[in-house]
Design a protein around this motif. Sequence first.
Motif, PDB file in Angstrom:
ATOM      1  N   VAL A 121     -14.842 -16.333 -10.816  1.00  0.00           N
ATOM      2  CA  VAL A 121     -13.544 -15.570 -11.075  1.00  0.00           C
ATOM      3  C   VAL A 121     -12.129 -16.262 -10.381  1.00  0.00           C
ATOM      4  O   VAL A 121     -12.459 -16.878  -9.268  1.00  0.00           O
ATOM      5  CB  VAL A 121     -13.636 -14.111 -10.304  1.00  0.00           C
ATOM      6  CG1 VAL A 121     -12.403 -13.406 -10.293  1.00  0.00           C
ATOM      7  CG2 VAL A 121     -14.845 -13.194 -10.803  1.00  0.00           C
ATOM      8  N   SER A 122     -11.368 -16.038 -11.428  1.00  0.00           N
ATOM      9  CA  SER A 122     -10.148 -16.840 -10.857  1.00  0.00           C
ATOM     10  C   SER A 122      -9.097 -15.624 -10.475  1.00  0.00           C
ATOM     11  O   SER A 122      -8.032 -16.055 -10.019  1.00  0.00           O
ATOM     12  CB  SER A 122      -9.547 -17.854 -11.991  1.00  0.00           C
ATOM     13  OG  SER A 122      -9.347 -17.151 -13.175  1.00  0.00           O
ATOM     14  N   ASP A 123      -8.917 -14.474 -10.926  1.00  0.00           N
ATOM     15  CA  ASP A 123      -8.310 -13.372 -10.754  1.00  0.00           C
ATOM     16  C   ASP A 123      -9.037 -11.976 -10.904  1.00  0.00           C
ATOM     17  O   ASP A 123     -10.019 -12.194 -11.563  1.00  0.00           O
ATOM     18  CB  ASP A 123      -6.943 -13.424 -11.538  1.00  0.00           C
ATOM     19  CG  ASP A 123      -5.925 -12.487 -10.810  1.00  0.00           C
ATOM     20  OD1 ASP A 123      -5.881 -11.963  -9.961  1.00  0.00           O
ATOM     21  OD2 ASP A 123      -4.670 -12.682 -11.351  1.00  0.00           O
ATOM     22  N   TRP A 124      -8.374 -10.868 -10.285  1.00  0.00           N
ATOM     23  CA  TRP A 124      -9.010  -9.674 -10.580  1.00  0.00           C
ATOM     24  C   TRP A 124      -7.881  -8.485 -10.538  1.00  0.00           C
ATOM     25  O   TRP A 124      -6.895  -8.941 -10.235  1.00  0.00           O
ATOM     26  CB  TRP A 124      -9.953  -9.346  -9.592  1.00  0.00           C
ATOM     27  CG  TRP A 124      -9.657  -9.315  -8.092  1.00  0.00           C
ATOM     28  CD1 TRP A 124      -9.789 -10.500  -7.168  1.00  0.00           C
ATOM     29  CD2 TRP A 124      -8.857  -8.566  -7.368  1.00  0.00           C
ATOM     30  NE1 TRP A 124      -9.243 -10.305  -5.884  1.00  0.00           N
ATOM     31  CE2 TRP A 124      -8.673  -8.971  -6.144  1.00  0.00           C
ATOM     32  CE3 TRP A 124      -8.225  -7.132  -7.617  1.00  0.00           C
ATOM     33  CZ2 TRP A 124      -8.050  -8.290  -5.109  1.00  0.00           C
ATOM     34  CZ3 TRP A 124      -7.680  -6.463  -6.226  1.00  0.00           C
ATOM     35  CH2 TRP A 124      -7.287  -7.227  -5.437  1.00  0.00           C
ATOM     36  N   SER A 125      -8.167  -7.384 -11.194  1.00  0.00           N
ATOM     37  CA  SER A 125      -7.199  -6.195 -10.946  1.00  0.00           C
ATOM     38  C   SER A 125      -7.809  -4.770 -11.199  1.00  0.00           C
ATOM     39  O   SER A 125      -9.049  -4.972 -11.637  1.00  0.00           O
ATOM     40  CB  SER A 125      -6.028  -6.501 -12.190  1.00  0.00           C
ATOM     41  OG  SER A 125      -6.941  -6.286 -13.548  1.00  0.00           O
ATOM     42  N   TYR A 126      -7.211  -4.036 -10.857  1.00  0.00           N
ATOM     43  CA  TYR A 126      -7.569  -2.697 -11.084  1.00  0.00           C
ATOM     44  C   TYR A 126      -6.253  -1.725 -10.771  1.00  0.00           C
ATOM     45  O   TYR A 126      -5.288  -2.098 -10.155  1.00  0.00           O
ATOM     46  CB  TYR A 126      -8.562  -2.147 -10.130  1.00  0.00           C
ATOM     47  CG  TYR A 126      -8.125  -2.012  -8.759  1.00  0.00           C
ATOM     48  CD1 TYR A 126      -7.739  -0.920  -8.150  1.00  0.00           C
ATOM     49  CD2 TYR A 126      -8.355  -3.195  -7.960  1.00  0.00           C
ATOM     50  CE1 TYR A 126      -7.431  -0.759  -6.729  1.00  0.00           C
ATOM     51  CE2 TYR A 126      -8.334  -2.981  -6.493  1.00  0.00           C
ATOM     52  CZ  TYR A 126      -7.651  -1.872  -5.882  1.00  0.00           C
ATOM     53  OH  TYR A 126      -7.203  -1.718  -4.599  1.00  0.00           O
ATOM     54  N   ARG A 127      -6.283  -0.474 -11.585  1.00  0.00           N
ATOM     55  CA  ARG A 127      -5.050   0.273 -11.262  1.00  0.00           C
ATOM     56  C   ARG A 127      -5.287   1.459 -10.518  1.00  0.00           C
ATOM     57  O   ARG A 127      -6.632   2.019 -10.827  1.00  0.00           O
ATOM     58  CB  ARG A 127      -4.499   0.924 -12.759  1.00  0.00           C
ATOM     59  CG  ARG A 127      -3.264   1.637 -12.709  1.00  0.00           C
ATOM     60  CD  ARG A 127      -2.863   1.842 -14.115  1.00  0.00           C
ATOM     61  NE  ARG A 127      -2.713   0.691 -14.970  1.00  0.00           N
ATOM     62  CZ  ARG A 127      -1.684   0.333 -15.462  1.00  0.00           C
ATOM     63  NH1 ARG A 127      -0.746   0.616 -14.609  1.00  0.00           N
ATOM     64  NH2 ARG A 127      -1.864  -0.798 -16.246  1.00  0.00           N
ATOM     65  N   ASP A 128      -4.913   1.722  -9.510  1.00  0.00           N
ATOM     66  CA  ASP A 128      -4.969   2.770  -8.607  1.00  0.00           C
ATOM     67  C   ASP A 128      -4.571   4.273  -9.104  1.00  0.00           C
ATOM     68  O   ASP A 128      -4.270   4.387 -10.314  1.00  0.00           O
ATOM     69  CB  ASP A 128      -4.721   2.675  -6.981  1.00  0.00           C
ATOM     70  CG  ASP A 128      -3.128   2.805  -6.940  1.00  0.00           C
ATOM     71  OD1 ASP A 128      -2.338   3.411  -7.838  1.00  0.00           O
ATOM     72  OD2 ASP A 128      -2.407   2.035  -5.930  1.00  0.00           O
ATOM     73  N   THR A 129      -5.035   5.102  -8.329  1.00  0.00           N
ATOM     74  CA  THR A 129      -4.936   6.568  -8.611  1.00  0.00           C
ATOM     75  C   THR A 129      -3.460   7.038  -9.029  1.00  0.00           C
ATOM     76  O   THR A 129      -2.981   7.758  -9.866  1.00  0.00           O
ATOM     77  CB  THR A 129      -5.417   7.703  -7.785  1.00  0.00           C
ATOM     78  OG1 THR A 129      -4.868   7.395  -6.438  1.00  0.00           O
ATOM     79  CG2 THR A 129      -6.947   7.590  -7.698  1.00  0.00           C
ATOM     80  N   ASP A 130      -2.433   6.243  -8.481  1.00  0.00           N
ATOM     81  CA  ASP A 130      -1.058   6.474  -8.468  1.00  0.00           C
ATOM     82  C   ASP A 130      -0.564   5.449  -9.591  1.00  0.00           C
ATOM     83  O   ASP A 130       0.627   5.552 -10.101  1.00  0.00           O
ATOM     84  CB  ASP A 130      -0.295   6.105  -7.036  1.00  0.00           C
ATOM     85  CG  ASP A 130      -0.541   7.116  -6.035  1.00  0.00           C
ATOM     86  OD1 ASP A 130      -0.969   8.149  -6.389  1.00  0.00           O
ATOM     87  OD2 ASP A 130      -0.580   6.476  -5.104  1.00  0.00           O
ATOM     88  N   GLY A 131      -1.444   4.845 -10.401  1.00  0.00           N
ATOM     89  CA  GLY A 131      -1.013   3.894 -11.477  1.00  0.00           C
ATOM     90  C   GLY A 131      -0.535   2.456 -11.246  1.00  0.00           C
ATOM     91  O   GLY A 131      -0.203   1.736 -12.199  1.00  0.00           O
TER      92      GLY A 131
END
Length: 161
Positions: A121-131
């Motif tokens: 993995v070279s990067d990761w992401s996710y969007r939280d409950t506030d967007g």
Amino acid sequence: MTFRPTLLALSLALTAAPLAPAFAQAADEPDPIVELPTDDAEMNAAKDEARATIDEWLDVLIDPPFGTRDIAFKFPLDGWEHIWVDNVRLDGEFLEGQLANSPHSDGYQYRDFVRVSIYDVSDWSYRDTDGVMHGHRTTRVLFPELEPELVAQIKADFGWE
């Protein structure tokens, strides 16, 4: 769960990174990429930071808080094209999902299934409950290479303003 990722040795002189999936092209044409030297200090620092903080992302992947969405990771497809993967599932020390960008690498298409070692993995992401989008360290490094209007659009979409 602590991982000690190894550094990725790229054999090509350039590394390419597609834009974030939300700003990708139509599925039938490869997404625009930004080419950087493999020894680009800022990009390598962003990838190192993403690897060093992958446990944060894995915690979200394993037990996502209510409302969390857009969980994705980036890896070097064919060793050079750092591409986003979504619809992610953890299987031991492997991540499975679908290509979230239209690749330039031969033999691959948008939405193809991939199985990737966590150590790649070279990067990761996710969007939280506030967007608000978390991660995307490599995307931030690309901002100086992009048109200011696109950077503003990404920042607004990701809740970074």
